[in-house]
Design an enzyme around this catalytic site. Structure first.
Site, short mmCIF file in Angstrom:
data_model
loop_
_atom_site.label_atom_id
_atom_site.label_comp_id
_atom_site.label_asym_id
_atom_site.label_seq_id
_atom_site.Cartn_x
_atom_site.Cartn_y
_atom_site.Cartn_z
N ASP A 63 -111.25 9.71 8.47
CA ASP A 63 -111.23 9.63 7.01
C ASP A 63 -110.16 8.64 6.60
O ASP A 63 -108.97 8.89 6.78
CB ASP A 63 -110.95 11.02 6.42
CG ASP A 63 -110.89 10.99 4.90
OD1 ASP A 63 -111.65 10.21 4.30
OD2 ASP A 63 -110.10 11.77 4.32
N LYS B 252 -107.33 -5.26 -10.97
CA LYS B 252 -106.96 -6.64 -11.29
C LYS B 252 -107.50 -7.60 -10.23
O LYS B 252 -107.40 -7.34 -9.03
CB LYS B 252 -105.44 -6.77 -11.38
CG LYS B 252 -104.82 -6.02 -12.55
CD LYS B 252 -103.32 -6.24 -12.63
CE LYS B 252 -102.72 -5.51 -13.82
NZ LYS B 252 -101.25 -5.69 -13.90
N ASP C 284 -115.82 6.85 -7.69
CA ASP C 284 -116.24 7.09 -9.07
C ASP C 284 -116.25 5.78 -9.86
O ASP C 284 -116.47 5.80 -11.07
CB ASP C 284 -115.33 8.13 -9.74
CG ASP C 284 -113.86 7.77 -9.65
OD1 ASP C 284 -113.49 6.96 -8.78
OD2 ASP C 284 -113.06 8.29 -10.46
N ASP D 213 -108.36 3.22 -3.57
CA ASP D 213 -107.74 2.59 -4.73
C ASP D 213 -108.60 1.40 -5.16
O ASP D 213 -108.86 0.50 -4.36
CB ASP D 213 -106.33 2.11 -4.35
CG ASP D 213 -105.50 1.71 -5.56
OD1 ASP D 213 -106.09 1.20 -6.54
OD2 ASP D 213 -104.27 1.87 -5.51
N ASN E 283 -102.24 1.02 8.34
CA ASN E 283 -103.13 0.24 7.49
C ASN E 283 -104.45 0.15 8.23
O ASN E 283 -104.61 -0.63 9.16
CB ASN E 283 -102.55 -1.15 7.24
CG ASN E 283 -103.44 -2.01 6.36
OD1 ASN E 283 -104.55 -1.61 6.00
ND2 ASN E 283 -102.97 -3.19 6.02
#
Length: 237
Positions: free
Chosen positions: A58, A144, A176, A140, A111
């Site tokens: 995950d 921008k 979402d 995330d 990462n």
């Protein structure tokens, strides 16, 4: 469904008495130098009671409730929650200990865009077992334009997954944010060289909501999902 009811099986109300809260930065820049080097893989035979089970990874595990519940309900699998934010990883480990879910779940910091390929390879070589599912749930969105290069799904990650995942393994994308979901899907189509196909017989393979999913659906908002399946094509990457 509330978050409390969704994760009730973990008995986190009782566990919370044993685990201190942590402060977590909402945004971490994955492009900084410290996150651009290959992270060492976990010692698989030490972090899992049985390292020979299929592994679910995950990516961006955040609070870790999804990972813990998935591990509890699927004792025939191992689960690895990855997050770039160390306090969340520490909390996930603490939640696991407090709720008694430890044998088949682990949390680690890296990462994933840089390190996931070598970690999958390491698990194959160490245990002989496969990574049969990678989930990327509500990452995330970095709205921008100048920050979109910080998004988790990039060409590097897609090529690593195409190279290291075995035919039939799946990647499950969820957000979402419709634009982000489409961006993730498009990158898999563009950079996998035909090594991933859309799974048109779509079913959520998890049956367990993420924390963000519970919140989003509770607000009456939509959640967008994409299932990808590793094809039989040999990867040239």
């Amino acid at each position: 469904m509330t978050e409390a009811s969704a994760f009730a099986d973990l008995n986190l109300q009782e566990a919370s008495k044993k685990v201190r809260g942590v402060r977590v930065r909402q945004h971490v820049n994955p492009l900084t130098k410290r996150f651009q080097t290959q992270a060492p893989a976990p010692a698989w035979r030490e972090v899992y009671r049985d390292a020979g089970k299929p592994l679910t990874i995950d990516v961006g595990c955040a609070g870790g409730r999804f990972d813990l519940l998935y591990a509890k309900r699927n004792p025939d699998k191992n689960v690895l929650g990855l997050d770039i934010r160390e306090p969340l990883v520490e909390r996930g480990l603490s939640w696991g200990e407090a709720s008694g879910v430890v044998d088949n779940v682990h949390f680690a910091t890296c990462n994933a865009t840089v390190s996931i390929g070598e970690w999958i390879k390491s698990y194959h070589e160490t245990s002989g077992a496969t990574v049969d599912l990678v989930t990327i749930l509500h990452p995330d969105p970095h709205f921008k334009t100048k920050h979109k290069k910080r998004r988790i799904v990039q060409a590097t990650m897609v090529r690593q997954l195409a190279r290291e995942m075995r035919p039939g393994a799946r990647v499950y994308l969820q957000s979402d944010v419709e634009e982000l979901t489409e961006d993730m899907r498009e990158k898999f189509e563009r950079f996998s060289d035909g090594c991933f196909d859309l799974d048109h017989e779509f079913e959520n393979p998890i049956g367990i909501p993420s924390e963000r999913e519970v919140q989003t659906l509770g607000e009456g908002l939509p959640v967008y999902r994409v299932m990808l399946r590793r094809t039989e094509k040999a990867c040239a990457n």
